[in-house]
Design a protein around this motif. Structure first.
Motif, mmCIF file in Angstrom:
data_model
loop_
_atom_site.group_PDB
_atom_site.id
_atom_site.type_symbol
_atom_site.label_atom_id
_atom_site.label_comp_id
_atom_site.label_asym_id
_atom_site.label_seq_id
_atom_site.Cartn_x
_atom_site.Cartn_y
_atom_site.Cartn_z
ATOM 1 N N TYR A 68 -6.843 -2.652 -5.597
ATOM 2 C CA TYR A 68 -5.860 -1.896 -4.826
ATOM 3 C C TYR A 68 -6.463 -0.691 -4.117
ATOM 4 O O TYR A 68 -6.202 -0.477 -2.924
ATOM 5 C CB TYR A 68 -4.693 -1.510 -5.732
ATOM 6 C CG TYR A 68 -3.952 -2.716 -6.290
ATOM 7 C CD1 TYR A 68 -3.866 -3.896 -5.561
ATOM 8 C CD2 TYR A 68 -3.354 -2.679 -7.533
ATOM 9 C CE1 TYR A 68 -3.202 -5.008 -6.063
ATOM 10 C CE2 TYR A 68 -2.677 -3.792 -8.050
ATOM 11 C CZ TYR A 68 -2.607 -4.952 -7.309
ATOM 12 O OH TYR A 68 -1.950 -6.046 -7.806
ATOM 13 N N LYS A 95 -2.693 0.539 -3.712
ATOM 14 C CA LYS A 95 -1.581 -0.390 -3.796
ATOM 15 C C LYS A 95 -0.785 -0.161 -5.072
ATOM 16 O O LYS A 95 -1.309 0.252 -6.102
ATOM 17 C CB LYS A 95 -2.084 -1.842 -3.774
ATOM 18 C CG LYS A 95 -2.533 -2.326 -2.410
ATOM 19 C CD LYS A 95 -2.839 -3.815 -2.436
ATOM 20 C CE LYS A 95 -3.424 -4.301 -1.128
ATOM 21 N NZ LYS A 95 -2.461 -4.244 -0.023
ATOM 22 N N HIS A 131 -6.578 -9.023 0.781
ATOM 23 C CA HIS A 131 -6.329 -8.870 -0.648
ATOM 24 C C HIS A 131 -7.275 -9.725 -1.486
ATOM 25 O O HIS A 131 -7.892 -9.235 -2.445
ATOM 26 C CB HIS A 131 -4.876 -9.233 -0.955
ATOM 27 C CG HIS A 131 -4.565 -9.240 -2.415
ATOM 28 N ND1 HIS A 131 -4.661 -8.112 -3.207
ATOM 29 C CD2 HIS A 131 -4.176 -10.243 -3.241
ATOM 30 C CE1 HIS A 131 -4.331 -8.411 -4.444
ATOM 31 N NE2 HIS A 131 -4.043 -9.707 -4.505
ATOM 32 N N GLN A 148 -2.889 2.108 -11.787
ATOM 33 C CA GLN A 148 -2.550 0.686 -11.839
ATOM 34 C C GLN A 148 -2.424 0.176 -13.275
ATOM 35 O O GLN A 148 -2.793 -0.954 -13.587
ATOM 36 C CB GLN A 148 -3.611 -0.125 -11.080
ATOM 37 C CG GLN A 148 -3.976 0.396 -9.711
ATOM 38 C CD GLN A 148 -2.774 0.517 -8.785
ATOM 39 O OE1 GLN A 148 -1.806 -0.221 -8.897
ATOM 40 N NE2 GLN A 148 -2.853 1.461 -7.845
ATOM 41 N N ASP A 201 0.849 -1.189 0.000
ATOM 42 C CA ASP A 201 0.000 0.000 0.000
ATOM 43 C C ASP A 201 0.884 1.238 0.000
ATOM 44 O O ASP A 201 1.718 1.406 0.890
ATOM 45 C CB ASP A 201 -0.894 0.032 1.246
ATOM 46 C CG ASP A 201 -2.091 -0.879 1.145
ATOM 47 O OD1 ASP A 201 -2.805 -0.792 0.147
ATOM 48 O OD2 ASP A 201 -2.300 -1.678 2.074
#
Length: 454
Positions: free
Chosen positions: A321, A195, A344, A427, A188
């Motif tokens: 994330y 994340k 997760h 991401q 994180d």
């Protein structure tokens, strides 16, 4: 028993099959190619007792052993420590790994590693421990590097790793992340509440010691959430954008990403992992003493790890994330932590019905095959039905395992969607592997559709 002979035979079989393949996904001329990489894997009941001999064989003089505080009191760590002591291996223990690590907890572990001259690293734990140990190994071997140098772009600089690292032996205690096989370390990044990670073949473990006896200590919900990670690793890597449709081609092989897109070799591992999940996951969750089921899920984690470690994942992981990073008050059952936590695997799987309904038009045959493997009757279905049937199959799977009813059950509301979308945008390392292109509005609709599942 060693898995390497099996891995090699399957690899060679896949190479032969790939050379004969004439399907549209693999017949295009692509000068970038692909690369298959994985850690060595040793599997079997009790194999973790051999680790002291492995360290002797490496001529280890000063070992860094990493785990978390809960595990430090449990059998997996005790077995490893007994083996080290029996074989006269000198070590120092770092047991302050954070479950769902952050940039701060990574830096604490890195400082511990830098303050000594370790020649081998050992990680005993789940993905959080293994990923933390990968980072500690990396930055202790590159003491001049800034923390963001190797972190994935656009958050970090994404520099290639060119220097040698120390050997790392991973002893996974959960059946989920597959981190013992991959060159990926996830954390994180607190400034963005999302994340990110480090992705390079250079950081993958030298050896993964997969001892199914360690999975017997996993609580029910930890088993479930770890299994959901395996499920999504398999589904996402199998449906990812094909490797030969990615562009541009890296100018140098060193720049080829660890996540290359779906490919004939990864497909074998991902598909097999999905079969194992379908057969054994519910048993593994419901009966902690079902050694066959828990052993099988431990292997499925390895199989899916080899698959996604080379093919990559896409939207479920990219969207997970910010779900984990923006957690407010959710307290995860079965986890001995004092901070709010969305595990997760849970953060990944909650969007899976919406995501695969969205991506199905791009490769409907693969989505139908996945639904069939998970138990759906697809004999009378058409290509246009692929998304809906896989989504419904996943919802039933989650319902049977008593999963929270969508993001709303974790404390999220429609007002949180802009922040979740904002956290997904960086991401791109994984989201660009989605077989279907997407906009911010598409992401908003996917988060909205995931607020309630049943």
């Amino acid at each position: 028993a060693e898995l390497m002979d099996v891995l090699f035979l399957c690899y060679m079989l896949c190479v032969v099959l790939c050379s004969r393949c004439r399907c549209p996904a693999h017949s295009n001329s692509f000068h970038g190619g692909m690369k298959m990489a994985s850690s060595n894997i040793r599997y079997g009941e009790g194999v973790s007792r051999e680790i002291g001999m492995d360290l002797q064989n490496l001529r280890a003089q000063n070992v860094c052993l990493m785990t978390d505080r809960n595990l430090s009191r449990l059998s997996p760590v005790k077995v490893v420590l007994e083996s080290l002591t029996k074989n006269g291996v000198k070590y120092k223990l770092f047991d302050n790994v954070r479950v769902e690590p952050t940039d701060t907890s990574f830096k604490e572990a890195i400082l511990f590693a830098k303050n000594d001259s370790f020649d081998v690293f050992v990680a005993v734990g789940g993905g959080s421990v293994i990923d933390t140990c990968k980072a500690a190994n990396l930055y202790s071997c590159h003491p001049e590097a800034d923390f963001l140098d190797f972190v994935n772009a656009p958050i970090g600089k994404g520099k290639p790793i060119t220097g040698a690292l120390k050997p790392l032996i991973a002893v996974p205690t959960t059946a989920g992340t597959g981190s013992e096989t991959t060159g990926v370390a996830i954390f994180d990044y607190t400034p963005l509440k999302a994340k990110t990670g480090i992705a390079s073949r250079a950081i993958r473990p030298t050896l993964g010691i997969v001892d199914p006896m360690h999975t017997l200590s996993m609580p029910e919900r930890v088993t479930a959430n770890s299994g959901f990670d395996v499920l999504c690793h398999a589904l996402e890597s199998y449906t990812a954008l094909p490797y030969n449709q990615r562009s541009p081609c890296p100018p140098n092989p060193i720049n080829r990403p660890a996540y290359q897109g779906s490919n004939p070799i990864s497909d074998v591992w991902s598909r097999h992992a999905l079969h194992v999940v379908a057969k054994y996951m519910k048993r593994a969750v419901r009966d902690p003493e079902d050694l066959e089921a828990r052993s099988s899920m431990h292997l499925a984690s390895v199989f899916a790890g080899i698959g996604f470690g080379n093919a990559g994942v896409h939207l479920c992981h990219g969207m997970s994330y910010p779900i984990a990073g923006n957690v407010k008050t959710h307290s995860a059952k079965g986890y001995s932590v004092e901070h709010p936590l969305v595990p997760h695997g849970l953060s990944v799987v909650l969007t899976s019905p919406a995501v695969f309904n969205f991506t199905a038009p791009m490769c409907p045959e693969r989505h139908l095959e996945a639904a069939h493997i998970l138990g759906a009757d697809v004999r009378q279905l058409k290509r246009d039905d692929a998304g809906a049937v896989l989504a419904d199959t996943l919802r039933q799977f989650l319902f049977d395992l008593q999963v929270e009813d969508g993001l709303g059950a974790l404390g999220y509301s429609l007002d949180d969607i802009p922040a979740l979308v904002k956290g997904t945008i960086p991401q791109e390392r994984v989201t660009k592997l989605s077989p279907r292109g997407h906009t911010e509005e598409d992401l908003s609709q996917l988060f909205q559709a995931s607020m309630k599942l049943y």
